[in-house]
Design a protein around this motif. Structure first.
Motif, PDB file in Angstrom:
ATOM      1  N   THR A  15       0.880  -1.184   0.000  1.00  0.00           N
ATOM      2  CA  THR A  15       0.000   0.000   0.000  1.00  0.00           C
ATOM      3  C   THR A  15       0.911   1.226   0.000  1.00  0.00           C
ATOM      4  O   THR A  15       2.124   1.096   0.221  1.00  0.00           O
ATOM      5  CB  THR A  15      -0.871   0.090   1.279  1.00  0.00           C
ATOM      6  N   ARG A  16       0.327   2.399  -0.157  1.00  0.00           N
ATOM      7  CA  ARG A  16       1.170   3.609  -0.122  1.00  0.00           C
ATOM      8  C   ARG A  16       1.826   3.757   1.248  1.00  0.00           C
ATOM      9  O   ARG A  16       2.991   4.160   1.353  1.00  0.00           O
ATOM     10  CB  ARG A  16       0.351   4.843  -0.487  1.00  0.00           C
ATOM     11  N   ALA A  21       5.207   5.286  -0.024  1.00  0.00           N
ATOM     12  CA  ALA A  21       5.069   5.990  -1.308  1.00  0.00           C
ATOM     13  C   ALA A  21       4.393   7.350  -1.100  1.00  0.00           C
ATOM     14  O   ALA A  21       3.760   7.585  -0.073  1.00  0.00           O
ATOM     15  CB  ALA A  21       4.239   5.140  -2.266  1.00  0.00           C
ATOM     16  N   GLN A  71      -4.593  -1.682  -2.831  1.00  0.00           N
ATOM     17  CA  GLN A  71      -3.155  -1.333  -2.750  1.00  0.00           C
ATOM     18  C   GLN A  71      -2.930   0.145  -3.063  1.00  0.00           C
ATOM     19  O   GLN A  71      -1.816   0.531  -3.420  1.00  0.00           O
ATOM     20  CB  GLN A  71      -2.369  -2.225  -3.725  1.00  0.00           C
ATOM     21  N   ASP A  72      -3.982   0.967  -2.977  1.00  0.00           N
ATOM     22  CA  ASP A  72      -3.898   2.409  -3.279  1.00  0.00           C
ATOM     23  C   ASP A  72      -3.341   2.670  -4.678  1.00  0.00           C
ATOM     24  O   ASP A  72      -2.653   3.675  -4.901  1.00  0.00           O
ATOM     25  CB  ASP A  72      -3.010   3.144  -2.259  1.00  0.00           C
ATOM     26  N   LEU A  74      -1.014   1.021  -6.181  1.00  0.00           N
ATOM     27  CA  LEU A  74       0.391   0.586  -6.350  1.00  0.00           C
ATOM     28  C   LEU A  74       0.487  -0.853  -6.858  1.00  0.00           C
ATOM     29  O   LEU A  74      -0.377  -1.682  -6.574  1.00  0.00           O
ATOM     30  CB  LEU A  74       1.142   0.638  -5.015  1.00  0.00           C
ATOM     31  N   TYR A  75       1.560  -1.138  -7.550  1.00  0.00           N
ATOM     32  CA  TYR A  75       1.857  -2.515  -7.949  1.00  0.00           C
ATOM     33  C   TYR A  75       3.346  -2.620  -8.268  1.00  0.00           C
ATOM     34  O   TYR A  75       4.027  -1.605  -8.477  1.00  0.00           O
ATOM     35  CB  TYR A  75       1.020  -2.944  -9.172  1.00  0.00           C
ATOM     36  N   THR A  76       3.823  -3.861  -8.299  1.00  0.00           N
ATOM     37  CA  THR A  76       5.236  -4.092  -8.582  1.00  0.00           C
ATOM     38  C   THR A  76       5.420  -4.371 -10.065  1.00  0.00           C
ATOM     39  O   THR A  76       4.722  -5.214 -10.626  1.00  0.00           O
ATOM     40  CB  THR A  76       5.736  -5.357  -7.840  1.00  0.00           C
ATOM     41  N   ILE A  89       8.286  -0.199  -7.782  1.00  0.00           N
ATOM     42  CA  ILE A  89       6.886  -0.003  -7.378  1.00  0.00           C
ATOM     43  C   ILE A  89       6.348   1.177  -8.186  1.00  0.00           C
ATOM     44  O   ILE A  89       6.907   2.275  -8.137  1.00  0.00           O
ATOM     45  CB  ILE A  89       6.780   0.318  -5.864  1.00  0.00           C
ATOM     46  N   ASP A  91       3.645   4.048  -9.014  1.00  0.00           N
ATOM     47  CA  ASP A  91       2.694   4.785  -8.161  1.00  0.00           C
ATOM     48  C   ASP A  91       1.867   5.823  -8.910  1.00  0.00           C
ATOM     49  O   ASP A  91       1.295   6.718  -8.308  1.00  0.00           O
ATOM     50  CB  ASP A  91       3.466   5.468  -7.014  1.00  0.00           C
ATOM     51  N   ASP A 223       1.816  -8.506  -3.053  1.00  0.00           N
ATOM     52  CA  ASP A 223       1.229  -7.711  -4.147  1.00  0.00           C
ATOM     53  C   ASP A 223       0.265  -8.611  -4.923  1.00  0.00           C
ATOM     54  O   ASP A 223       0.685  -9.608  -5.502  1.00  0.00           O
ATOM     55  CB  ASP A 223       2.370  -7.212  -5.050  1.00  0.00           C
TER      56      ASP A 223
END
Ligand code: CS2
Length: 442
Positions: A15-16, A21, A71-72, A74-76, A89, A91, A223
Motif C-alpha cells: 500500500t502507499r 510511497a 493497494q492504493d 500501487l503494484y510491482t 513499485i 505509483d 502484491d
C-alpha cells in the motif's frame, strides 16, 4: 523498500503507507483498458511526472481494480532480462475503477483537471459500433458528450494499440459514432478533441500466480496485482495535447512529426513475426516465443519474413539490421514466457495490419513469400483446430472448416487475395506441409 521478511512474519500488503510511497497524484489523465500493458508502459512513463495521476478503467476485469484499490493503486513491475528481475513499485495510478462505474467515468472525463485519455482497447475495440453504450467507442463518446456539456474544455485522445494510424482510426471511429448527434457537439469534436498517433512497444505477457510469489520475494510486499515485462520500452507520439501532458519525455518517450516509418517497422517486424510464430509455432510443438525462435525451422521462417518485409520497408537498411538484431535478442530472452496462443488472439484484426501489406507488395511482383503463406496456413489450422478468440470467431471458424476454407477465410479479410488462385493453392499446400510437420514432431 523493506528487506524481505523472515518466513515467520506475515508479508505486509503493498500500500502507499507500507511502501512509504507519495500520496496519489491529482488525476489529470484517464485510461481506458487497464491491464498489464498499460501498467508496464504508459503508467511507467507517467511516473516520470509526479504532477500527473491516472484514473484507470477496465471493462474486462472486475477483480483488478478491486485489488489495485486495496493497494492504493500501487503494484510491482518486474523487469526481466536474462538475470535476476529488477523491481520497481509504480505509483502513478491514483484510482482504478471497473468500467461499470459509469458515473465516475463521466465525472472524470468532464473534469476540467483532466487533459487526456489514453486507451488500450485492443485492435478489435476500434471496430465496434460506436453508438451502443457497451462498446469502448460508445463509452468514449458518452464521456466526450459529457465533457462538451460541462463546458467543453479541450482534451487529447491517445490510443496505444497496434494499428496503423491509430490516431486516425480512433478519430474516424469516434466521428462515425457521433453521426446523428447535434452539430454543436460534432463541431466541438472537430475543434477541441485531438487524436494523437502513437507507436507503443513493450513485450508484456499475462501475469501468472508465480509472479506474485517472485514479487513478494524480491520486494518484501504482498502484491495481488504484479506485472512482468521486458527491459526494452519505446513510445513514439505525434499530435497535439491542447490541455497539456505529462513530461513523458523524461522517461524516454519521443515526440516526432511523422510516425509512419516507425509504425511500419514495429507492425511488420515485431508484430508480424509474432503473428507468424503464433500460428506456426504450435504446429511445431512450441508454446512460447523464446522456444519458437530457438526452433531451427521457425528461426529460418522468421529471418525469411524479415528479409521479405525489408524489401518493402521505408526505413534505411542499416536501421533495419539493428532493429532485427535487437528483436531477436528480445524474442529469445528466457526471462519472459510469452505464450504464442495469447498472441494468436484476434487474428482477423492483426493479420491485415501485420502480414497483408507485405504479402500484397510481394504478389504485385508475382512472388509467393513463404513466411506470409506460412502465417496464413497456420491461421487456417488454428481456426480449424483450436478454440478461437476473435471478434469474428464464429464466422471465421465456419469459413475455415468449409471445403475451400483457404479461399473463404482469405475473402473475409481481403477479397483480392481470395481471387488469387496461385496464392490460395500455396496456402492449402502449406497447411498440408505444417500438418505433416506436426506428425513428424509429435
Ligand atoms: C503481440 C503484442 O499479442 C500480440 O499481438 O504481438 O502484444 C506485442 O507483444 C507488443 O506489441 C509488443 O510491444
Amino acid at each position: 523498500m523493506p528487506t524481505p521478511n523472515p518466513i515467520s512474519t506475515p508479508t505486509p500488503r503493498l500500500t502507499r503507507a507500507s511502501a512509504g510511497a507519495r500520496p496519489p497524484a491529482p488525476v489529470r489523465a484517464v485510461h481506458l483498458g487497464l491491464g498489464a500493458f498499460h501498467r508496464a508502459h504508459q503508467a511507467v512513463y507517467t511516473m516520470a511526472d509526479p504532477d500527473w495521476g491516472v484514473a484507470a478503467y477496465t471493462f474486462r476485469n472486475a477483480e483488478l481494480p478491486r485489488r489495485l484499490t486495496e493497494q492504493d493503486g500501487l503494484y510491482t513491475l518486474q523487469v526481466r532480462g536474462d538475470g535476476e528481475p529488477q523491481t520497481r513499485i509504480v505509483d502513478s495510478i491514483s484510482r482504478a475503477h471497473p468500467g461499470g462505474d459509469t458515473d465516475r467515468w463521466l465525472a472524470d472525463l468532464a473534469s476540467p483537471d483532466v487533459a487526456l485519455l489514453t486507451l488500450t482497447i485492443t485492435e478489435a475495440g476500434y471496430r465496434a459500433a460506436g453508438n451502443e453504450d457497451g462498446s469502448a467507442i460508445g463509452r468514449v463518446l458518452a464521456g466526450l458528450r459529457g465533457r462538451h456539456r460541462a463546458g467543453g474544455l479541450p482534451i487529447a485522445l491517445v490510443p496505444c494499440d497496434n494499428l496503423p494510424g491509430n490516431g486516425s482510426v480512433l478519430r474516424d471511429a469516434v466521428r462515425n459514432a457521433a453521426e446523428g448527434e447535434d452539430s454543436g457537439f460534432r463541431c466541438w469534436l472537430e475543434d477541441h478533441v485531438s487524436f494523437v498517433d502513437t507507436v507503443v512497444d513493450r513485450i508484456t505477457p499475462a501475469t501468472t500466480a508465480d509472479d506474485a510469489v517472485t514479487a513478494a520475494r524480491l520486494t518484501g510486499f504482498d502484491d495481488h496485482a504484479p506485472v512482468v515485462t521486458e527491459p526494452f520500452s519505446e513510445w513514439l507520439l505525434a499530435g497535439e495535447f491542447p490541455a497539456g501532458r505529462p513530461a513523458w519525455e523524461n522517461a524516454g518517450a519521443r515526440f516526432v512529426g511523422d510516425l509512419a516509418a516507425y509504425e511500419q517497422r514495429k507492425l511488420w517486424f515485431l508484430n508480424g513475426a509474432h503473428t507468424l510464430l503464433a500460428y506456426t509455432g504450435p504446429a511445431l510443438g512450441c508454446a512460447t516465443v523464446d522456444e519458437a525462435v530457438r526452433h531451427p525451422v521457425l528461426a529460418a521462417l522468421t529471418e525469411s519474413w524479415w528479409d521479405t518485409a525489408a524489401r518493402h520497408a521505408s526505413l534505411p537498411a542499416e536501421d533495419l539490421v539493428d532493429y532485427r538484431e535487437r528483436l531477436l535478442r528480445r524474442f529469445s530472452s528466457r526471462g519472459i514466457r510469452h505464450h504464442l496462443l495469447h498472441i494468436a488472439v484476434g487474428g482477423s484484426q492483426k493479420i491485415p495490419a501485420r502480414i497483408l501489406p507485405v504479402l500484397r507488395a510481394e504478389r504485385s511482383r508475382q512472388r509467393l513469400p513463404e513466411p506470409a503463406i506460412a502465417a496464413l496456413a497456420g491461421w487456417l489450422i488454428h481456426l480449424r483446430d483450436r478454440e478461437v478468440a476473435d471478434p469474428r470467431a464464429d464466422e471465421l471458424v465456419a469459413l475455415a472448416r468449409a471445403d475451400d476454407g483457404a479461399r473463404r477465410v482469405l475473402s473475409a479479410i481481403d477479397t483480392d487475395l481470395a481471387d488469387d488462385r496461385e496464392l490460395v493453392t500455396a496456402v492449402d499446400d502449406y497447411v498440408d506441409h505444417l500438418r505433416h510437420s506436426v506428425r513428424s514432431n509429435p
